[in-house]
Scaffold this motif. Structure first.
Motif, short mmCIF file in Angstrom:
data_model
loop_
_atom_site.label_atom_id
_atom_site.label_comp_id
_atom_site.label_asym_id
_atom_site.label_seq_id
_atom_site.Cartn_x
_atom_site.Cartn_y
_atom_site.Cartn_z
N VAL A 15 -33.37 20.49 96.45
CA VAL A 15 -33.12 21.09 97.77
C VAL A 15 -33.85 22.42 97.89
CG1 VAL A 15 -31.33 22.06 99.29
CG2 VAL A 15 -30.93 19.89 98.10
N ARG A 16 -33.82 23.23 96.84
CA ARG A 16 -34.52 24.53 96.85
C ARG A 16 -36.02 24.37 97.00
NH1 ARG A 16 -33.06 27.96 91.75
NH2 ARG A 16 -35.12 28.84 91.95
N CYS A 17 -36.59 23.37 96.35
CA CYS A 17 -38.04 23.18 96.36
C CYS A 17 -38.54 22.38 97.56
CB CYS A 17 -38.48 22.50 95.07
SG CYS A 17 -38.16 23.47 93.59
N GLY A 132 -40.20 25.43 77.39
CA GLY A 132 -41.49 25.60 78.06
C GLY A 132 -42.33 24.34 78.17
N GLU A 133 -41.79 23.19 77.81
CA GLU A 133 -42.60 21.97 77.75
C GLU A 133 -43.17 21.56 79.11
OE1 GLU A 133 -42.52 17.40 76.02
OE2 GLU A 133 -40.77 18.68 75.70
N LEU A 134 -42.41 21.69 80.18
CA LEU A 134 -42.93 21.27 81.49
C LEU A 134 -44.11 22.14 81.91
CD1 LEU A 134 -39.74 20.34 83.56
CD2 LEU A 134 -41.45 18.80 82.57
N VAL A 135 -44.04 23.43 81.67
CA VAL A 135 -45.16 24.32 82.02
C VAL A 135 -46.40 23.93 81.23
CG1 VAL A 135 -46.01 26.70 81.90
CG2 VAL A 135 -43.74 26.24 82.78
N PHE A 146 -40.21 28.07 87.89
CA PHE A 146 -39.86 27.45 86.62
C PHE A 146 -38.59 28.10 86.12
CE2 PHE A 146 -39.88 27.65 81.96
CZ PHE A 146 -39.89 26.29 81.67
N GLU A 147 -37.67 27.28 85.66
CA GLU A 147 -36.43 27.79 85.08
C GLU A 147 -36.06 26.91 83.90
OE1 GLU A 147 -34.38 29.24 89.30
OE2 GLU A 147 -33.39 27.71 88.09
N GLN A 148 -35.41 27.52 82.92
CA GLN A 148 -34.84 26.74 81.83
C GLN A 148 -33.61 27.46 81.33
OE1 GLN A 148 -37.84 26.30 78.78
NE2 GLN A 148 -37.89 28.46 78.30
N GLY A 149 -32.63 26.68 80.91
CA GLY A 149 -31.41 27.27 80.37
C GLY A 149 -30.19 26.53 80.86
N GLN A 160 -34.34 22.08 82.22
CA GLN A 160 -35.62 22.72 82.47
C GLN A 160 -36.13 22.15 83.78
OE1 GLN A 160 -39.83 22.72 80.15
NE2 GLN A 160 -38.01 23.07 78.91
N ARG A 161 -36.70 23.01 84.60
CA ARG A 161 -37.16 22.53 85.91
C ARG A 161 -38.39 23.31 86.35
NH1 ARG A 161 -31.24 23.68 88.45
NH2 ARG A 161 -31.16 25.91 88.18
N ILE A 162 -39.23 22.57 87.05
CA ILE A 162 -40.49 23.15 87.52
C ILE A 162 -40.76 22.67 88.95
CG2 ILE A 162 -41.94 21.25 86.66
CD1 ILE A 162 -43.99 23.40 85.79
N CYS A 163 -41.36 23.54 89.71
CA CYS A 163 -41.91 23.18 91.01
C CYS A 163 -43.34 23.70 90.96
CB CYS A 163 -41.12 23.84 92.13
SG CYS A 163 -41.74 23.44 93.78
N ALA A 164 -44.28 22.77 91.09
CA ALA A 164 -45.70 23.14 90.94
C ALA A 164 -46.53 22.39 91.97
CB ALA A 164 -46.17 22.82 89.52
#
Length: 167
Positions: A15-17, A132-135, A146-149, A160-164
């Motif tokens: 929803v945020r992305c 850091g694997e997604l980055v 990018f967030e993780q935790g 872990q989540r990424i929006c790129a």
């Protein structure tokens, strides 16, 4: 933190992305019950969902496919305005996911990472991202967020989540 999400609610991260996604089609990978396919369809975008279990989601083109076990990527040559993956990890798909993004296409990815074993499943390291694997995996994309935790919703977990964006 807020209340727990209903099972069919889209992820807070998606929803945020979502406002970054300007065009379809949107590919919902390992779509399960279709919560993200329905969410993007409700925003007026063309949506394609893929999962090994057949789904019937109004307004969504569904492709039934096993994405694992050496099966070919069912979208070779297709380009998407966004690719959404949540709660699913099959590392051999990383390149196909990136290649499926059209110019300006958005990758929204969120899944579990190392440390999640404290809270239950998945706990097998094969299904948990490394820090850091997604980055690292999507280093040719421009990372918007990018967030993780540890997270509290929809349940306590380590994610872990990424929006790129491509290009």
């Amino acid at each position: 933190m807020g209340p727990a999400l209903p099972d069919d609610a889209p992820s807070d991260w998606v929803v945020r992305c979502a406002p970054v996604v300007k065009r379809g089609p949107v590919l919902d990978v390992a779509s399960g019950g279709g919560r993200h396919a329905r969410f993007f369809a409700s925003r007026g975008l063309e949506v394609v969902a893929v999962d090994r279990e057949l789904q019937d989601i109004a307004g969504v083109r569904f492709v039934q496919a096993d994405l694992e076990n050496g099966n070919p990527w069912p979208f070779a040559g297709e380009r998407f305005g966004a690719v959404v993956v949540t709660n699913y990890l099959h590392r051999p798909l990383f390149k196909a996911l990136e290649d499926s993004l059209g110019e300006g296409g958005v990758l929204i990815y969120e899944t579990f990472m190392a440390g999640n074993e404290r809270f239950g499943r998945p706990s097998n390291p094969d299904f948990l991202l490394r820090p850091g694997e997604l980055v690292a995996a999507f280093s040719s994309l421009n990372v918007l967020a990018f967030e993780q935790g540890e997270v509290a919703r929809p349940k306590r977990a380590v994610t872990q989540r990424i929006c790129a964006i491509k290009g």
